[in-house]
Write a protein that holds these residues in place. Structure first.
Motif, mmCIF file in Angstrom:
data_model
loop_
_atom_site.group_PDB
_atom_site.id
_atom_site.type_symbol
_atom_site.label_atom_id
_atom_site.label_comp_id
_atom_site.label_asym_id
_atom_site.label_seq_id
_atom_site.Cartn_x
_atom_site.Cartn_y
_atom_site.Cartn_z
ATOM 1 N N ALA A 149 0.848 -1.213 0.358
ATOM 2 C CA ALA A 149 0.163 0.437 0.057
ATOM 3 C C ALA A 149 0.746 1.213 -0.425
ATOM 4 O O ALA A 149 0.472 2.085 -0.817
ATOM 5 C CB ALA A 149 -0.890 0.023 0.949
ATOM 6 N N GLY A 150 1.646 1.089 0.866
ATOM 7 C CA GLY A 150 2.626 2.342 0.689
ATOM 8 C C GLY A 150 3.183 2.452 -0.855
ATOM 9 O O GLY A 150 3.637 4.045 -1.035
ATOM 10 N N VAL A 151 4.054 1.554 -1.019
ATOM 11 C CA VAL A 151 4.127 1.870 -2.377
ATOM 12 C C VAL A 151 3.756 2.001 -3.710
ATOM 13 O O VAL A 151 3.427 3.420 -4.304
ATOM 14 C CB VAL A 151 5.254 0.292 -3.052
ATOM 15 C CG1 VAL A 151 5.040 0.753 -4.054
ATOM 16 C CG2 VAL A 151 6.554 -0.427 -2.454
ATOM 17 N N LEU A 152 2.104 1.725 -3.153
ATOM 18 C CA LEU A 152 1.007 2.455 -4.608
ATOM 19 C C LEU A 152 1.199 4.261 -3.987
ATOM 20 O O LEU A 152 0.425 4.687 -4.731
ATOM 21 C CB LEU A 152 0.393 1.390 -4.229
ATOM 22 C CG LEU A 152 -0.628 0.102 -4.694
ATOM 23 C CD1 LEU A 152 -1.672 -0.796 -4.058
ATOM 24 C CD2 LEU A 152 -0.106 0.331 -6.305
ATOM 25 N N ALA A 153 0.600 4.203 -2.679
ATOM 26 C CA ALA A 153 0.247 4.873 -2.203
ATOM 27 C C ALA A 153 1.518 6.500 -3.328
ATOM 28 O O ALA A 153 1.493 7.489 -3.404
ATOM 29 C CB ALA A 153 0.508 5.770 -0.925
ATOM 30 N N ALA A 154 2.955 5.867 -3.358
ATOM 31 C CA ALA A 154 3.784 6.532 -3.478
ATOM 32 C C ALA A 154 3.681 6.878 -4.860
ATOM 33 O O ALA A 154 4.018 8.608 -5.370
ATOM 34 C CB ALA A 154 4.913 6.186 -3.488
#
Length: 488
Positions: free
Chosen positions: A82-87
């Protein structure tokens, strides 16, 4: 690589903030609704029986901690994604976190902890992502991440403390038994080093159940209701139970998951109201019921054969254990105790309802999973000392342990075999009744080398503990315990 590690770390940190916030709210409301615990409980319910039994056999009392850790690890892996997608696009990452929150929200009895977890986690991810995108990835970003980490630790710690405080032992003044147990004899504890205590301390008594968080029960508001196929529905408060004639008995409890030679067995002095005294007030004389379907405060069900529970044995709704009120781990404020039956069909903890019904009409939790409906405890025994694969000094020593033949006229003999030779009769400790285990020991002159030790029990009807091996599922393990020791 670093461009992905940082956003992934943001996702993990955000998830930890959310989990901690949800755990804190659950501690204040309903501990079992904590998001990770709600998912873990569902995993327990959906896990096939062979896998459950394997986990108990492999991890023992640590199985719940390993399950919770596994669920949390899975959440953190998805949170990193989720953190990678949010970037790339914040809505994608927030959506994945939202899905992670939606699962426990659907499973828990209280959705508030999951909603708070989602809001806190998504808020943290938004703050971290925006700060980095705005060029604040240096000192400002470090301070923000550090503050969130400290906040997560503080909320998680506070949640644990509050849960521990709310589930603390609440002592209740227990009246004296109208029908007390005989004086408790002195066991072999001091004479045979390493043998199990004749009476198991409450703090050492085994605990096997599906709970990831202990129920928090208000004794003042608690009631026990008897309904179903009865003449009249009746309910009792704790004070009303305590005002009834109480019986005191020494009874050994055994979990069906206990392997041959296992540790899921304990012996205690119980105080409670006879089950038949309570059932008589509801009226069961003309019913067609064949089971008591017990329900605990959170809806867990256990079925007990009605005929067995009312055949004259000392079945009771217990309110005391070893001279004190029940602890939260062992069913406070009241639990069922039926000697001679494995706990999964007799030992409903945190009990709040008993419904007289039939097996054809209603299935309990374990019968739905194909466990036996009538599960008498099998005759068995255990070697406590020496331990398997232990190295002992050559010369005069002892082999010792415990044996049980609950509601089978008790233990009459215990026999030990050394290196496949003839069975030798061991010496028995004192008896505390047929429903209680007995300690035993055999003096042994140990010679150097490797030796195989085995033990078996003979009950009061001359029935010998079977050597036929069986796994715990579906009606309890059987076989003769055999261990290897080294003598130097």
């Amino acid at each position: 690589m670093r461009t992905r590690l940082v956003p992934a770390g943001f996702g993990v940190l955000s998830a930890l903030v959310g989990v901690a916030a949800g755990h804190l709210v659950a501690a204040l409301t309903e501990p079992s609704a904590s998001p990770v615990l709600a998912v873990g409980s569902q995993v327990i319910d959906l896990t096939p029986t062979p896998v459950k039994e394997w986990a108990i056999a492999q991890f023992g009392t640590h199985d719940k901690a390993i399950l919770v850790g596994s669920v949390l690890a899975g959440v953190l892996v998805l949170a990193a994604v989720a953190g990678v997608l949010a970037a790339r696009r914040f809505l994608y990452g927030a959506a994945l976190l939202g899905v992670l929150v939606a699962v426990p929200a659907l499973l828990a009895t209280d959705v508030l902890p999951s909603l708070v977890a989602g809001a806190a986690g998504i808020g943290a991810l938004w703050s971290l992502t925006r700060t980095r995108q705005a060029g604040g990835g240096g000192r400002r970003g470090v301070l923000l991440a550090g503050g969130l980490a400290v906040g997560a630790l503080a909320m998680g710690g506070a949640g644990r403390w509050i849960t521990s405080y709310r589930s603390r032992v609440v002592e209740i003044d227990l009246p004296a038994a109208a029908d007390p147990a005989p004086p408790f004899p002195t066991g072999l504890d001091d004479r045979v080093p390493g043998i199990s205590s004749f009476r198991t301390p409450t703090s050492d008594f085994y605990r096997v159940d599906t709970r990831l968080a202990l129920p928090i029960v208000d004794a003042d508001g608690w009631t026990l209701t008897i309904d179903g196929d009865v003449e009249q529905e009746v309910s009792f408060t704790l004070d009303e139970l305590l005002a009834m004639p109480l019986v005191e008995r020494d009874i050994t409890l055994t979990c069906v998951s206990n392997e041959v030679g296992g540790q899921y067995i304990g012996a205690a002095r119980w105080l409670g109201v006879r089950l038949t005294d309570l059932l008589e007030q509801a009226g069961i004389g003309s019913t067609s019921a064949d089971q008591i379907l017990s329900t605990d405060v959170d809806g867990m069900t256990i079925s007990t054969p009605l005929a067995v529970a009312t055949d004259g044995r000392d079945a009771m709704i217990a309110v005391g254990m070893n001279g004190r009120s029940l602890t939260p781990e062992h069913g406070f404020p009241a639990r069922m105790v039926v000697p001679g039956l494995y706990g999964f069909v007799s030992a409903c903890k945190w009990i709040t309802r008993m419904t007289l019904t039939t097996y054809a009409e209603q299935d309990a939790y374990w019968t739905e999973r194909d466990w036996a409906t009538d599960a008498p405890i099998k005759i068995s025994s255990r070697i406590d000392t020496p331990k398997p694969l232990a190295t002992v000094d050559a010369g005069r020593t002892v082999i010792g342990g415990v044996a049980w033949a609950q509601h089978q006229m008790g233990v009459a003999k215990v026999e030990v075999r050394i290196d496949g030779g003839a069975w030798q009769q061991a010496r028995l400790g004192p008896s505390a009744g047929d429903d209680y285990w007995r300690q035993w020991y055999l003096p042994w002159t140990a010679e150097p080398g490797q030796h195989t030790l085995a033990v078996r029990t003979v009950d009061g009807e001359d029935d010998v503990q079977t050597a036929v091996r069986a796994t715990p599922f579906p009606e309890g393990s059987s076989g003769v315990q055999e261990i290897v020791v080294n003598v130097a």
